[in-house]
Design an enzyme around this catalytic site. Structure first.
Site, short mmCIF file in Angstrom:
data_model
loop_
_atom_site.label_atom_id
_atom_site.label_comp_id
_atom_site.label_asym_id
_atom_site.label_seq_id
_atom_site.Cartn_x
_atom_site.Cartn_y
_atom_site.Cartn_z
CB THR A 159 -0.95 0.00 1.22
OG1 THR A 159 -1.85 -1.10 1.10
CG2 THR A 159 -1.74 1.29 1.30
CB SER A 198 -7.44 -2.13 -4.58
OG SER A 198 -6.83 -2.67 -3.42
CG ASN A 200 -5.23 -5.58 -1.75
OD1 ASN A 200 -4.17 -5.10 -1.34
ND2 ASN A 200 -6.28 -5.74 -0.98
CB THR A 245 29.36 -42.46 -11.38
OG1 THR A 245 30.07 -43.70 -11.27
CG2 THR A 245 29.03 -42.20 -12.85
CB SER A 376 47.92 -18.70 0.66
OG SER A 376 48.33 -18.84 2.01
CE LYS A 382 46.13 -23.38 -1.01
NZ LYS A 382 44.82 -22.82 -1.38
#
Length: 530
Positions: A159, A198, A200, A245, A376, A382
């Site tokens: 609203t 409205s 709504n 898998t 790192s 790294k």
């Protein structure tokens, strides 16, 4: 259908009638100036208070009233008392409705169609309607964005945003017509801008238009990322690796097939998103408060729906059951599910790339993602797969979004669900996040992936599960024994099979060729064409 249904973009609304031109003619004949994007306070006199000859200071506010009482509103604000109360009431997220301009613009699109319908039916004065339409077109084009300050997490089922929109449209229309802001005797936010409506029925309509407008860029992001995976697959259609898998070695496949699968996921996602547009285009204008159409002319529903369809180019239709549609949140849930599924697919691609990139000495080491930054603060040299990790975190946010949408959608007590705002803003956030994630994933990771072809071939040739291709020739039991011995001896199935079977070298080469084994269905890395 796709071209038509993807055409609505509130940021590029074009003039669809002579109403805007007529209003501009009024503007040109008026001394009123065009609006600025920032609210500027009125000048304050520098003459000390109490000076005998001091001129009267100009007022900085205007007085407005509502059903609770009166408040002073900044004189140059396009919003009014309802917006002011809402900004004081809702102070939680720090983000206003204007954070999602597509929602604000979509609401103006709805208000424009309603004004046109009311005028067409003789319910609204043509002159007022032209001014309202002109104001709406300006908002749809991006003007007055700073005049929508209410917190996204507002009570009242939206609203507050509806009232905010009514006030801004009314005051800009007043200004276009040569009237002062707040002169509601001429154009009233509720009686004129909100006529036959409205919250709504208009808030869900605006919300769905906003969501539709975000589907197109999301589909583009899906297609762009899919193309990157296709291009990567094309470069490696004959480079074999081992399929896995349950994280265990399985049988050979190509890198091309692996990356093509990611592209296929994305295609299914964008097709799903596009298919939702006609469903999101089913709106409930004219149903007003609870779906009975109170305060709306019986002709308004179809007229407003037709106007909105004409203005947007979308397949807008009226919901068949207005009572049901007032509380039905199923399209929000469906869209959220589609976004979640897209996130699941993105997460799967990101996670697989992280695994295949693992190493470089003691992991799979089958591919390298681009080195983006040091990995790192303590281990020199790294490098971490930071872009896939970022994509994962975006996906986690989408899973949270889906939970929010699910809970909020389930709260439709009796004749209304009061939680559209959190649903819509969560979905818009999620769509933007997914689009950004896909563009980043493409540019900063997928486009720069390199494949360790030798590692993939070694893994394919060394897998004991490749013995499955011997089943038809020597039986499952003997093939299993060969696989077990190959594992014990740390050698290949090809080596043991050559020693333990009567199959010739040519037969074994044919049966155990990893490329041939990966193409049992005739696949390379593209969809099969009939």
């Amino acid at each position: 259908m796709a071209d038509q249904t993807m055409s609505y973009q509130p940021t590029s609304t074009t003039e669809t009638s002579g109403a805007h031109k007529a209003a501009q003619a009024i503007v040109q004949s008026s001394t009123q100036t065009q609006p600025t994007t920032q609210t500027q306070p009125a000048p304050v006199s520098t003459v000390p208070a109490g000076t005998a000859d001091a001129p009267q200071a100009q007022p900085l506010t205007r007085r407005e009233h509502d059903c609770i009482g009166e408040l002073d509103v900044p004189l140059d604000a396009y919003w009014g008392i309802h917006t002011l109360r809402a900004t004081r009431n809702f102070t939680v997220s720090g983000r206003s409705d204007a954070h999602h301009p597509q929602l604000v613009k979509a609401y103006a699109t709805v208000k424009r169609a309603c004004a046109q319908a009311n005028a067409q039916l003789g319910l609204l004065d043509e002159g007022k309607a032209r001014l309202i339409v002109a104001a709406c077109l300006e908002i749809e084009g991006g003007a007055l964005a700073d005049q929508f300050p209410i917190d996204q997490l507002q009570g009242g089922a939206g609203t507050s945003l509806n009232m905010n929109t009514n006030e801004v449209v009314a005051n800009r229309a007043l200004e276009l017509g040569g009237h002062a802001k707040g002169d509601y005797a001429f154009i009233h936010p509720n009686d004129d801008v909100n006529k036959s409506q409205s919250t709504n029925d208009t808030y869900p309509a605006a919300a769905k238009l906003a969501l539709i407008s975000e589907i197109k860029p999301l589909v583009v992001a899906c297609k762009t990322l899919a193309k990157s995976f296709h291009d990567l697959a094309d470069r490696h259609i004959n480079d074999v690796t081992i399929g896995r898998t349950q994280l265990q070695d399985a049988v050979p496949m190509t890198f091309g097939q692996e990356f093509h699968a990611f592209a296929s996921f994305l295609k299914s996602d964008w097709l799903t998103l596009e298919s939702l547009i006609p469903q999101l285009s089913e709106l409930n204008l004219g149903a007003t408060a609870v779906g009975t159409g109170i305060c709306a002319d019986l002709r308004f529903r179809q007229t407003a729906t037709a106007r909105l369809a004409e203005n947007t180019g979308l397949p807008i239709t009226a919901a068949p059951d207005p009572i049901s549609a007032t509380t039905d949140m199923s399209m929000y849930i469906t869209l959220s599910g589609a976004l979640k599924n897209l996130a699941v697919h993105l997460k799967k691609a990101a996670d697989d790339l992280r695994l295949l990139n693992s190493g470089p000495r003691d992991g799979f080491n089958e591919l390298d993602v681009p080195a983006r930054q040091a990995g790192s603060s303590i281990m020199p040299g790294k490098i971490n797969p930071v872009i896939p990790e970022c994509v994962d975190q975006c996906c986690f946010k989408i899973f949270g979004m889906d939970t929010t949408v699910t809970w909020a959608s389930s709260e439709a007590q009796l004749q209304l669900n009061a939680f559209d705002p959190v649903i819509v803003h969560s979905l818009l956030d999620g769509m933007e996040l997914l689009g950004n994630a896909m563009h980043m994933f493409k540019a900063n990771c997928v486009d720069g992936i390199t494949i360790n072809v030798a590692a993939g071939l070694l893994h394919a040739q060394s897998s004991p599960s490749i013995s499955a291709s011997l089943n038809a020739s020597i039986g499952y039991e003997r093939a299993a024994q060969i696989a077990q011995e190959a594992m014990r001896e740390h050698t290949t199935v090809r080596q043991i099979a050559g020693e333990r079977t009567e199959l010739s070298d040519a037969e074994l080469d044919d049966l155990l060729d990893p490329i041939a084994l990966s193409r049992r269905l005739g696949q390379t890395c593209r969809e099969r064409r009939q």
